[in-house]
Design a protein around this motif. Structure first.
Motif, mmCIF file in Angstrom:
data_model
loop_
_atom_site.group_PDB
_atom_site.id
_atom_site.type_symbol
_atom_site.label_atom_id
_atom_site.label_comp_id
_atom_site.label_asym_id
_atom_site.label_seq_id
_atom_site.Cartn_x
_atom_site.Cartn_y
_atom_site.Cartn_z
ATOM 1 N N ASP A 1 0.839 -1.198 0.000
ATOM 2 C CA ASP A 1 0.000 0.000 0.000
ATOM 3 C C ASP A 1 0.879 1.256 0.000
ATOM 4 N N ALA A 2 1.916 1.261 0.811
ATOM 5 C CA ALA A 2 2.831 2.408 0.873
ATOM 6 C C ALA A 2 3.554 2.596 -0.464
ATOM 7 N N LYS A 3 3.920 1.492 -1.092
ATOM 8 C CA LYS A 3 4.589 1.559 -2.399
ATOM 9 C C LYS A 3 3.662 2.180 -3.451
ATOM 10 N N LEU A 4 2.395 1.759 -3.461
ATOM 11 C CA LEU A 4 1.444 2.334 -4.406
ATOM 12 C C LEU A 4 1.195 3.814 -4.111
ATOM 13 N N ALA A 5 1.015 4.136 -2.842
ATOM 14 C CA ALA A 5 0.750 5.524 -2.452
ATOM 15 C C ALA A 5 1.933 6.425 -2.801
ATOM 16 N N ALA A 6 3.135 5.883 -2.794
ATOM 17 C CA ALA A 6 4.334 6.671 -3.099
ATOM 18 C C ALA A 6 4.383 7.116 -4.568
ATOM 19 N N MET A 7 3.517 6.561 -5.405
ATOM 20 C CA MET A 7 3.445 6.990 -6.807
ATOM 21 C C MET A 7 2.841 8.392 -6.912
ATOM 22 N N PHE A 8 2.232 8.862 -5.811
ATOM 23 C CA PHE A 8 1.536 10.142 -5.786
ATOM 24 C C PHE A 8 2.102 10.992 -4.658
ATOM 25 N N ASP A 9 1.883 12.301 -4.741
ATOM 26 C CA ASP A 9 2.249 13.096 -3.573
ATOM 27 C C ASP A 9 1.184 12.857 -2.500
ATOM 28 N N LEU B 1 -6.558 12.187 -1.809
ATOM 29 C CA LEU B 1 -7.703 12.438 -2.683
ATOM 30 C C LEU B 1 -8.126 11.153 -3.406
ATOM 31 N N LEU B 2 -7.156 10.388 -3.886
ATOM 32 C CA LEU B 2 -7.456 9.129 -4.564
ATOM 33 C C LEU B 2 -8.208 8.182 -3.630
ATOM 34 N N ARG B 3 -7.741 8.036 -2.401
ATOM 35 C CA ARG B 3 -8.433 7.179 -1.422
ATOM 36 C C ARG B 3 -9.860 7.669 -1.194
ATOM 37 N N LYS B 4 -10.013 8.967 -1.041
ATOM 38 C CA LYS B 4 -11.336 9.547 -0.790
ATOM 39 C C LYS B 4 -12.279 9.280 -1.968
ATOM 40 N N MET B 5 -11.793 9.483 -3.185
ATOM 41 C CA MET B 5 -12.626 9.272 -4.369
ATOM 42 C C MET B 5 -12.990 7.794 -4.534
ATOM 43 N N LEU B 6 -12.028 6.909 -4.312
ATOM 44 C CA LEU B 6 -12.303 5.476 -4.442
ATOM 45 C C LEU B 6 -13.282 5.000 -3.372
ATOM 46 N N GLN B 7 -13.159 5.524 -2.153
ATOM 47 C CA GLN B 7 -14.108 5.168 -1.101
ATOM 48 C C GLN B 7 -15.516 5.626 -1.468
ATOM 49 N N LYS B 8 -15.615 6.797 -2.047
ATOM 50 C CA LYS B 8 -16.926 7.313 -2.465
ATOM 51 C C LYS B 8 -17.524 6.416 -3.549
ATOM 52 N N LEU B 9 -16.722 6.011 -4.522
ATOM 53 C CA LEU B 9 -17.201 5.122 -5.572
ATOM 54 C C LEU B 9 -17.589 3.747 -5.008
#
Length: 150
Positions: free
Chosen positions: A124-132, A138-146
């Motif tokens: 999870d940390a490795k994937l998250a490190a692809m983004f600031d 924001l990505l987590r928030k949007m995916l949770q909403k979907l």
């Protein structure tokens, strides 16, 4: 405008279709973690999801796992049987309703869960490190909403 121009304007761009992109992203991003639970434990996706629900929530029923994970009951039933064969969980019939079984991880199941949790956190940390940091949040928030759009 020519027929070709009209066809291009009317064409459906699958590569930009949100459900298609989400599915591709989910498949691609889960491959490395899939190798961890498959290579180490011979598990399929539904099996690790059942294992993680039991690890997170303790003793629960297959129906509760299905509701939380949105997995069909037949897939859960197969996963429970396979995890039981590997001695990762036990089933205890309900005293109130014989159709219901309470599922619980065994010590071996707990050990597998702990090991896979560590691998999952690292991945999870490795994937998250692809983004600031803001993008990842924001990505987590949007995916949770979907994920909760029902």
């Amino acid at each position: 405008m020519t027929k070709t121009d009209t066809a291009k304007n009317d064409a459906f761009d699958l590569q930009d279709f949100l459900p298609y992109l989400l599915n591709r992203a989910a498949e691609e991003s889960s491959l490395e973690f899939q190798r961890a639970y498959k290579d180490r434990y011979g598990m399929l996706r539904t099996e690790w999801r059942v294992l993680f629900h039991l690890g997170n929530y303790g003793e629960i029923t297959a129906k509760e796992i299905g509701e939380r994970a949105r997995i069909h009951k037949t897939k859960i039933s197969r996963a429970v049987s396979k995890l039981e064969l590997r001695r990762f969980l036990t089933r205890t019939p309900s005293e109130r309703d014989r159709r219901v079984e309470h599922l619980k991880l065994t010590p071996a199941g707990k050990a597998a869960y702990r090991e896979l949790c560590g691998i999952a956190r690292q991945y999870d940390a490795k994937l998250a490190a692809m983004f600031d940091e803001d993008e990842a949040a924001l990505l987590r928030k949007m995916l949770q909403k979907l994920a909760e759009m029902r």
